[in-house]
Design an enzyme around this catalytic site. Structure first.
Site, short mmCIF file in Angstrom:
data_model
loop_
_atom_site.label_atom_id
_atom_site.label_comp_id
_atom_site.label_asym_id
_atom_site.label_seq_id
_atom_site.Cartn_x
_atom_site.Cartn_y
_atom_site.Cartn_z
N LYS A 139 -2.53 5.99 -4.48
CA LYS A 139 -3.62 6.95 -4.19
C LYS A 139 -3.34 8.28 -4.86
O LYS A 139 -2.18 8.70 -4.96
CB LYS A 139 -3.72 7.18 -2.67
CG LYS A 139 -3.65 5.89 -1.85
CD LYS A 139 -3.80 6.11 -0.36
CE LYS A 139 -3.54 4.82 0.40
NZ LYS A 139 -2.13 4.57 0.68
N HIS A 195 -7.10 9.81 -1.94
CA HIS A 195 -6.39 9.75 -0.66
C HIS A 195 -7.17 10.42 0.49
O HIS A 195 -7.25 9.89 1.59
CB HIS A 195 -5.01 10.39 -0.82
CG HIS A 195 -4.00 9.92 0.16
ND1 HIS A 195 -2.65 9.86 -0.12
CD2 HIS A 195 -4.11 9.47 1.43
CE1 HIS A 195 -2.00 9.39 0.93
NE2 HIS A 195 -2.87 9.15 1.89
N ARG A 225 10.21 -7.12 12.47
CA ARG A 225 8.83 -6.66 12.68
C ARG A 225 7.97 -6.90 11.44
O ARG A 225 6.80 -7.25 11.54
CB ARG A 225 8.82 -5.17 13.02
CG ARG A 225 9.45 -4.87 14.36
CD ARG A 225 9.55 -3.37 14.55
NE ARG A 225 10.05 -3.01 15.86
CZ ARG A 225 10.29 -1.75 16.22
NH1 ARG A 225 10.07 -0.76 15.37
NH2 ARG A 225 10.74 -1.50 17.43
N SER A 239 6.29 -1.14 8.78
CA SER A 239 7.56 -1.25 9.50
C SER A 239 8.70 -1.25 8.49
O SER A 239 8.54 -1.72 7.36
CB SER A 239 7.61 -2.53 10.34
OG SER A 239 8.88 -2.61 10.96
N VAL A 240 9.84 -0.74 8.93
CA VAL A 240 11.05 -0.85 8.10
C VAL A 240 12.03 -1.86 8.73
O VAL A 240 13.12 -2.04 8.24
CB VAL A 240 11.77 0.51 7.94
CG1 VAL A 240 10.93 1.47 7.13
CG2 VAL A 240 12.13 1.11 9.30
N ASN A 267 4.60 -9.05 11.76
CA ASN A 267 3.28 -8.43 11.61
C ASN A 267 2.33 -9.19 10.69
O ASN A 267 1.12 -8.95 10.71
CB ASN A 267 3.42 -6.97 11.12
CG ASN A 267 4.09 -6.09 12.15
OD1 ASN A 267 4.25 -6.47 13.31
ND2 ASN A 267 4.51 -4.90 11.73
N ASP A 305 0.85 -1.20 0.00
CA ASP A 305 0.00 0.00 0.00
C ASP A 305 0.88 1.25 0.00
O ASP A 305 1.49 1.59 1.00
CB ASP A 305 -0.89 0.00 1.24
CG ASP A 305 -1.86 1.17 1.24
OD1 ASP A 305 -2.97 1.01 0.72
OD2 ASP A 305 -1.48 2.26 1.73
N TYR A 339 3.54 9.60 -0.61
CA TYR A 339 4.61 8.95 0.17
C TYR A 339 5.98 9.13 -0.49
O TYR A 339 7.00 8.85 0.13
CB TYR A 339 4.34 7.44 0.34
CG TYR A 339 3.05 7.06 1.03
CD1 TYR A 339 2.22 8.01 1.63
CD2 TYR A 339 2.65 5.72 1.07
CE1 TYR A 339 1.03 7.63 2.24
CE2 TYR A 339 1.46 5.34 1.69
CZ TYR A 339 0.65 6.30 2.26
OH TYR A 339 -0.51 5.92 2.86
N LEU A 375 -1.37 0.20 14.37
CA LEU A 375 -0.68 0.13 15.66
C LEU A 375 -0.69 1.51 16.33
O LEU A 375 0.10 1.79 17.22
CB LEU A 375 0.78 -0.34 15.45
CG LEU A 375 0.96 -1.52 14.48
CD1 LEU A 375 2.44 -1.82 14.27
CD2 LEU A 375 0.22 -2.75 15.00
P1 A2P Z 1 9.58 0.71 12.44
O1 A2P Z 1 9.06 1.07 11.09
O2 A2P Z 1 10.76 1.52 12.84
O3 A2P Z 1 9.82 -0.77 12.58
P2 A2P Z 1 1.46 1.90 12.17
O4 A2P Z 1 1.48 0.71 11.29
O5 A2P Z 1 0.34 1.95 13.14
O6 A2P Z 1 1.56 3.21 11.41
O7 A2P Z 1 2.78 1.84 13.10
C1 A2P Z 1 4.06 1.99 12.52
C2 A2P Z 1 5.06 2.21 13.64
O8 A2P Z 1 5.09 1.06 14.50
C3 A2P Z 1 6.46 2.39 13.15
O9 A2P Z 1 7.09 3.34 14.01
C4 A2P Z 1 7.08 1.01 13.30
O10 A2P Z 1 8.46 1.11 13.54
C5 A2P Z 1 6.37 0.49 14.52
N1 A2P Z 1 6.21 -0.98 14.46
C6 A2P Z 1 5.76 -1.69 13.40
N2 A2P Z 1 5.69 -3.00 13.68
C7 A2P Z 1 6.13 -3.13 14.96
C8 A2P Z 1 6.33 -4.25 15.81
N3 A2P Z 1 6.04 -5.48 15.41
N4 A2P Z 1 6.79 -4.01 17.07
C9 A2P Z 1 7.08 -2.76 17.49
N5 A2P Z 1 6.91 -1.65 16.71
C10 A2P Z 1 6.45 -1.83 15.45
#
Ligand code: A2P
Length: 276
Positions: A76, A109, A237, A232-233, A241, A46, A51, A191
């Protein structure tokens, strides 16, 4: 490798119930992050023109050894490209950056109500779908009045409404509206932009299931009926996820998470957001 099940949309097409969100991921970082996501089983990405990483997402699509049609790609149209001709041009810009001819899902968007020309953009999306360039079309951050307007004027119901949705903001009302109209709800910032990771209620449910807080929130959102877009980057994670299909939250877990509702947003209210 974990694959997310498919969900059927109102146009008969299918979409994986988890997508890899790439908001705020820089164009150079997004290549490796997307390749990692594809490697661990994500088949839904997505992105958005805003972005500024469509080029990197496209590079990852090409570098992966997967068939283009095995990956569901969403992008978008940004607020400044609202209008019929402008939206058609924005689509060409996005597909050019992505390096693909067709997208699986094209979304408006934000409604940007102050300009109030999202209906013209919607008509352009209908044309793009008729031409097969956007395989499915939908909206993002639309409230009931915005949905009613485009549906009443065109008779075409969006396949998707992508909205901010997490335990602070479970969007019961909008999920109900979407559901009645046959629109699938997608959850952005599932999250809470990471801010709910340390919540004690989530931690308790996570400990009970031997899962992480993020996995609990993704699972919770899926059990509410949403398509979920965690971002996440971080390689571990990213892998974690999507690994949410070997456990189930029970009624007590869902009720505990429901107590977190506060209405708190991490992003803007769509009724007031008109940023160019
Ligand atoms: P990062 O990208 O540094 O791993 P959302 O999806 O609600 O927008 O949340 C994204 C944020 O949550 C990012 O800061 C990401 O950090 C963090 N994040 C994503 N997956 C996890 C995970 N499994 N555990 C902890 N933090 C996570």
């Amino acid at each position: 490798m974990v694959f997310a099940p498919l969900v059927e949309m109102n146009d008969g097409r299918s979409i994986p119930v988890i997508g890899f969100g790439v908001w705020q991921v820089p164009d150079d970082v997004v290549v490796d992050a997307t390749l990692k996501a594809l490697e661990v089983g994500y088949r839904h990405i997505d992105t958005a023109y805003l972005y500024l990483n469509e080029r990197g997402v496209g590079e990852a699509l090409r570098r992966s050894e997967l068939d283009r049609d095995d990956i569901f790609v969403t992008t978008k149209v940004w607020n400044t490209d609202h209008g019929y001709d402008e939206t058609l041009r924005a689509f060409d810009k996005s597909t050019g950056l992505l390096g693909i001819d067709e997208v699986d899902l094209y979304l408006i968007h934000w409604p940007t109500p102050a300009r109030d020309i999202y209906l013209d953009s919607w008509r352009a999306l209908i044309r793009l779908r008729e031409e097969g360039r956007a395989r499915s079309i939908g909206v993002s951050n639309f409230h009931e009045a915005h949905l009613r307007k485009i549906i009443d004027e065109t008779g075409v119901i969006p396949a998707i409404n992508q909205i901010e949705l997490h335990p602070w903001l479970p969007q019961t009302h909008m999920r109900d509206i979407d559901g009645r109209l046959g629109i699938k709800t997608e959850a952005w910032s599932p999250l809470g932009s990471g801010r709910l990771i340390d919540d004690p209620v989530i931690a308790e449910v996570a400990a009970k299931h031997g899962k992480s807080p993020a996995q609990v929130m993704v699972r919770w959102s899926i059990q509410l009926g949403n398509i979920v877009l965690p971002k996440s980057v971080t390689p571990e994670r990213i892998e974690q996820n999507i690994d949410v299909f070997d456990f189930q939250l029970d009624d007590a877990d869902m009720a505990a998470i429901a107590t977190l509702e506060s209405g708190r947003r991490t992003g803007p209210n769509p009724d007031e957001f008109n940023e160019a």
